[in-house]
Scaffold this active site. Structure first.
Site, mmCIF file in Angstrom:
data_model
loop_
_atom_site.group_PDB
_atom_site.id
_atom_site.type_symbol
_atom_site.label_atom_id
_atom_site.label_comp_id
_atom_site.label_asym_id
_atom_site.label_seq_id
_atom_site.Cartn_x
_atom_site.Cartn_y
_atom_site.Cartn_z
ATOM 1 N N ARG B 49 -5.729 11.465 -25.298
ATOM 2 C CA ARG B 49 -6.003 10.596 -26.437
ATOM 3 C C ARG B 49 -7.489 10.246 -26.420
ATOM 4 O O ARG B 49 -8.204 10.563 -25.461
ATOM 5 C CB ARG B 49 -5.113 9.347 -26.479
ATOM 6 N N GLY B 50 -7.926 9.574 -27.483
ATOM 7 C CA GLY B 50 -9.357 9.325 -27.647
ATOM 8 C C GLY B 50 -9.905 10.391 -28.576
ATOM 9 O O GLY B 50 -9.705 11.588 -28.338
ATOM 10 N N ALA B 51 -10.595 9.962 -29.635
ATOM 11 C CA ALA B 51 -10.985 10.901 -30.688
ATOM 12 C C ALA B 51 -11.750 12.123 -30.163
ATOM 13 O O ALA B 51 -11.390 13.264 -30.490
ATOM 14 C CB ALA B 51 -11.789 10.162 -31.761
ATOM 15 N N ARG B 92 -1.927 14.202 -35.080
ATOM 16 C CA ARG B 92 -2.286 12.794 -35.300
ATOM 17 C C ARG B 92 -3.218 12.721 -36.503
ATOM 18 O O ARG B 92 -4.106 13.556 -36.650
ATOM 19 C CB ARG B 92 -2.952 12.168 -34.054
ATOM 20 N N GLN B 199 -4.295 1.022 -22.947
ATOM 21 C CA GLN B 199 -5.408 1.872 -22.519
ATOM 22 C C GLN B 199 -6.459 1.083 -21.741
ATOM 23 O O GLN B 199 -7.133 1.625 -20.874
ATOM 24 C CB GLN B 199 -6.091 2.512 -23.737
ATOM 25 N N ASP B 240 -12.579 6.208 -34.049
ATOM 26 C CA ASP B 240 -11.753 7.371 -34.371
ATOM 27 C C ASP B 240 -12.225 8.045 -35.645
ATOM 28 O O ASP B 240 -12.009 9.229 -35.848
ATOM 29 C CB ASP B 240 -10.283 6.967 -34.465
ATOM 30 N N ASN B 250 -10.872 2.283 -35.697
ATOM 31 C CA ASN B 250 -10.756 2.389 -34.241
ATOM 32 C C ASN B 250 -9.447 1.711 -33.845
ATOM 33 O O ASN B 250 -8.741 1.139 -34.679
ATOM 34 C CB ASN B 250 -11.974 1.734 -33.559
ATOM 35 N N LYS B 251 -9.111 1.776 -32.580
ATOM 36 C CA LYS B 251 -7.856 1.229 -32.064
ATOM 37 C C LYS B 251 -7.554 -0.146 -32.651
ATOM 38 O O LYS B 251 -8.435 -0.989 -32.754
ATOM 39 C CB LYS B 251 -7.963 1.134 -30.535
#
Lengths: 353, 353
Positions: B49-51, B92, B199, B240, B250-251
């Site tokens: 995960r993580g862009a 995603r 996270q 993201d 973002n998150k």
């Protein structure tokens, strides 16, 4: 609507029983307390939590101790009950109801100090029961005032649990929602899960499901998304202490919700019995914020997920400045745009001064 | 300072291995992927995960599929690899790096479409490896620019994990912190735990502990308390997707932190490689926000604590409006007070247009 009877605390012949709120909703069970010491532990460990419920529990803690000591001679009785007061006062530092209830009990104790130990014990039990019943009556009064602030169809966000479980019954913030529903308004609730103790996910969600009030659970960091998305019409929270100027100490995260609500022009209400108002505290800056154990943030119960070696902060409360608060809802009426004068006026009406 | 080598993704002879980020920090293990399908599942399930890491993983996903199909005749090869692209594109929806990487791979595929299936497969693998190496180089460049924004002694709050684990290495937000530490500045980190996937508690805290950078973990709802208490000097997060006007996806929870930072005059930085900038998206309003499964909010992994019968919302991201952002940190420089013109200018420099 079928009304669930949540008896957060109940007196059973010679002791107090409390719903163990650490275990909900997986397990529904009562835990007994027979002394001030046992009650202080229950408060510290959050078997019972929520400012009003803590106040009632502390009053019963004094009564339990008095009953335990009722066969002692007067001097020894007074020495030992003083230690009981101390234990209870040390259990949690932020909720002012704890000290308010202990002061009421101490006032009575002083006024009947010459009576026999046994008489004192039973009079203290009677007063604890009055405080208990008063709390339910006060929540109902707050609910009636607060319900008028909500419109049919409102989606109301709340943080932590200011429900029946946080009080002797009905609830403060959730009491307002219950009263609005009883008045025929269609209200739905958005519950912040409220890490680390998860009062929202476990207690608020559970209370609302019991009563078939629609409730949507989110993680604490989603409140901004919901507001930005136009899905929140009002916010109602409880309070652990209200300073004389109107600053409110409540469960950590309340401040963030209040700042977001202001940005989105969403009314932010605090449901607080006047026992929560502390005129001796001038502003939120003077309020002692309890820091709790690291384990709570490292995980939940025995499940620890955080990386080892990390430092932890765990403040249990934060301060919401009065400029973020649309109104305080009390049992004596609603204080819109709270100020020192308005708060003191209402508190005086209540003969608290 | 001993530098830990976190290999988030690594190519091993004929397949890709990824650290299983669902299991950290309790378990450190690699999971292999041999096809686009397996890679799409790894992205969807947040093994990776993580862009930026998702972008690199998607590029390898195409290469893996091409290698799997390399013995097929040309027409069939092109039909089947198109399906691989589709699977990966659906994994995603929010991180734009995924589409950026797939577009780079597709561009190469089209330009060499006449070659043999086997030649194409190896050329796509070479390109995936270039994208992988580029990401590390880009993170280092961002780190160097961003490090200048931090002062010796700064206490930097971050949300989610924009670290080595979210990229091919070094990290975006944590890359800036790493570069500042490498430059001799004493930086400490405050990590939001970042529910529901945690996270912050699991990945950011773990990365910082590995490198002995002081890190304090808080629950997401404590960020306001820390700022009000004067314990935060700067905020750095990843992204993201950055819209053309500078709005940042973002998150979820990033928006709340940004609003709080503005209230407290704390600089709010977004570390974003230019591959995260999507000039085709005019503003944050156009960004599709992924909603994930209810189970994530009901508890964590197999441990479900929420009351049964509750509804759930689970948006994975939120939008931080550009007026809340002090600066974007990119590999080509820092954009203070971002505007459409400044962003487009820097992106053009990068030949992205």
């Amino acid at each position: 609507m079928q009304h669930l009877k949540i008896e957060t605390l109940r007196w059973v012949s010679d002791h107090l029983e409390m719903i163990d709120q650490r275990m909900l909703p997986a397990e529904f069970k009562y835990i007994p307390a027979y002394s001030a010491d046992e009650m202080a532990n229950c408060i510290r460990d959050m078997v019972v939590r929520g400012a009003p419920a803590i106040g009632v529990a502390a009053a019963y803690g004094v009564a339990l101790e008095a009953l335990k000591l009722k066969h002692l001679p007067s001097e020894q009785f007074h020495q030992e009950i003083a230690m009981g007061f101390e234990q209870l006062a040390k259990s949690r530092p932020t909720a002012v109801n704890l000290f308010w209830a202990l002061n009421r009990m101490k006032g009575r104790l002083v006024s009947i100090a010459e009576k026999s130990s046994e008489s004192i014990a039973y009079e203290l039990l009677v007063l604890a029961k009055e405080i208990h019943e008063d709390d339910i009556r006060i929540n109902r009064a707050m609910g009636a005032y607060g319900a008028k602030l909500l419109k049919d169809g409102d989606r109301v966000l709340t943080h932590c649990n200011a429900g029946a479980l946080a009080t002797a019954g009905h609830g403060t913030a959730l009491g307002v929602i219950r009263s609005a529903v009883e008045a025929g308004k269609r209200i739905s609730v958005i519950a912040d899960e409220t890490r680390p103790f998860l009062q929202g996910a476990r207690l608020t969600a559970w209370e609302m499901v019991q009563e078939q009030i629609p409730v949507t659970l989110i993680t604490d960091n989603m409140a901004g998304f919901m507001m930005a998305n136009g899905e929140v019409d009002a916010v109602i929270v409880g309070a652990d202490r209200v300073a004389a100027n109107g600053d409110v100490a409540n469960k950590v995260g309340t401040y963030m919700v209040a700042v977001l609500a202001q940005r989105h022009n969403i009314p932010f209400y605090v449901a607080c019995p006047l026992s929560t108002v502390d005129l001796g505290t001038r502003s939120g800056k003077e309020i002692v914020i309890e820091e709790r154990a690291a384990e709570e943030v490292m995980g939940f119960r025995d499940y620890q997920w955080a990386a080892q070696g990390v430092k932890i902060r765990n403040p249990a409360f934060d301060i919401t400045a009065v400029d973020l608060i649309t109104a305080l809802i009390t049992e004596n009426g609603v204080i819109v745009n709270p100020t020192l004068e308005k708060i003191a006026g209402l508190a005086r009406l209540n003969k608290l001064l």
